[in-house]
Design an enzyme around this catalytic site. Structure first.
Site, PDB file in Angstrom:
ATOM      1  CB  THR A 192     -24.771  10.901  25.452  1.00  0.00           C
ATOM      2  OG1 THR A 192     -23.678   9.995  25.222  1.00  0.00           O
ATOM      3  CG2 THR A 192     -25.857  10.193  26.223  1.00  0.00           C
ATOM      4  CG  LEU A 218     -24.166  18.749  26.901  1.00  0.00           C
ATOM      5  CD1 LEU A 218     -25.280  19.737  26.571  1.00  0.00           C
ATOM      6  CD2 LEU A 218     -23.309  19.273  28.047  1.00  0.00           C
ATOM      7  CG  HIS A 219     -21.649  11.659  27.965  1.00  0.00           C
ATOM      8  ND1 HIS A 219     -21.741  11.075  26.717  1.00  0.00           N
ATOM      9  CD2 HIS A 219     -20.356  12.060  28.093  1.00  0.00           C
ATOM     10  CE1 HIS A 219     -20.562  11.112  26.120  1.00  0.00           C
ATOM     11  NE2 HIS A 219     -19.707  11.705  26.932  1.00  0.00           N
ATOM     12  CG  ASP A 220     -24.099  11.748  33.345  1.00  0.00           C
ATOM     13  OD1 ASP A 220     -24.363  10.616  32.917  1.00  0.00           O
ATOM     14  OD2 ASP A 220     -23.051  12.004  33.959  1.00  0.00           O
TER      15      ASP A 220
END
Length: 296
Positions: A193, A232-234
């Protein structure tokens, strides 16, 4: 046919972008948003989930609030990143959905009344709701098609402790329950991520649609403090769900730190660990292109 999914979430800036992509891209049949305390408290994560549905005029999707506390320890939060409202002052429309309560029971009923394996769970926050589902309704948990969860760090440094990632550090016990279960699980750790990043030019290029404009506003708030780009992890969870070929998956035998130190929730490769599918590499440009195309 679009895959039937439940989004388990704690919005949260990057959660919000992930949810907007899921709503706008036409790639998912979203059965509900279940909420959990994480980035901020449960009341606000639930309110933000409803507001995101209101943005996209999707009052047909229910919001069901879940765990307000971790299984066995005090909550932590990420207010320093997401602000006290979870969205750094971005105002969403008033929710048109009256949130239900009892996410774990709702998940169990939903899974038990659908064909086994036909519903996936996309987990964007701490795994408390899913851990409780495994403990309290094991038959229902066994009917999950697949679980894709943002969490953990393998080689990368942590963002909650030296080696621990926020979601898993928020409820290490729930994480351990889920990873040791028979659920087909893939985790998307910081190793991936942190590679998928939005800079200001990317954010501005999202504008031109309702979802894109809202995502751009949210990411602009995320870029405060003179940041040049943000991970933009999620959204990576949604991207893996629709385009697994963009990711390289490895099996790692993982143990989780259940101690009380700064690395509670940290993952360790261990011969005695549980085999878990882990996304370790990503086609960064392909991921960014897919995200922007789904939001525009």
């Amino acid at each position: 046919m679009n895959r039937r999914v439940v989004i388990d979430t704690d919005p949260g800036l990057d959660d919000a972008v992930a949810i907007l992509f899921a709503l706008a891209s036409g790639r998912f049949d979203i059965l509900g948003l279940t909420t959990v305390a994480g980035n901020i408290g449960l009341e606000r994560t639930t309110s933000n989930a409803g507001g995101l549905l209101a943005v996209m005029d999707r009052s047909d999707i229910p919001v069901i609030s879940g765990a307000s506390t971790a299984m066995l320890r005090d909550n932590i939060d990420a207010i320093v990143i997401h602000g006290v409202d979870g969205l750094r002052g971005i105002t969403l429309p008033p929710t048109t959905v009256t949130a239900q309560t009892g996410a774990v029971e709702w998940l169990a009923e939903t899974l038990l009344t659908a064909p086994s394996g036909s519903i996936d769970i996309l987990a964007l926050g701490p795994l408390t709701n899913i851990g409780r589902l495994v403990n309290e309704h094991p038959e229902a948990a066994g009917r999950i098609g697949q679980l894709i969860a943002m969490g953990g760090a393998i080689v990368e440094p942590g963002n909650a402790g030296p080696a621990s990632e926020f979601n898993f550090a928020s409820d290490p016990e729930a994480t351990a329950v889920v990873l040791r279960s028979d659920i087909k699980t893939t985790i998307v750790p910081l190793d991936v991520t942190r590679r998928v990043r939005a800079d200001r030019a990317y954010v501005e290029a999202l504008r031109g649609s309702l979802a894109g404009d809202t995502a751009a506003d949210i990411l602009t708030a995320y870029l405060l403090d003179d940041k040049q780009s943000r991970p933009l992890h999620d959204p990576c969870v949604m991207l893996l769900a629709v385009a697994p070929d963009l990711f390289d998956i490895e099996i790692h035998r993982l143990s989780i730190n259940l101690g009380d130190g700064p690395d509670a929730g940290a993952l360790t490769d261990s011969e005695t660990g549980t085999p878990v599918a882990v996304a370790m590499r990503v086609d960064v440009q392909g991921a960014l292109d897919l995200l922007s195309s789904g939001l525009r």
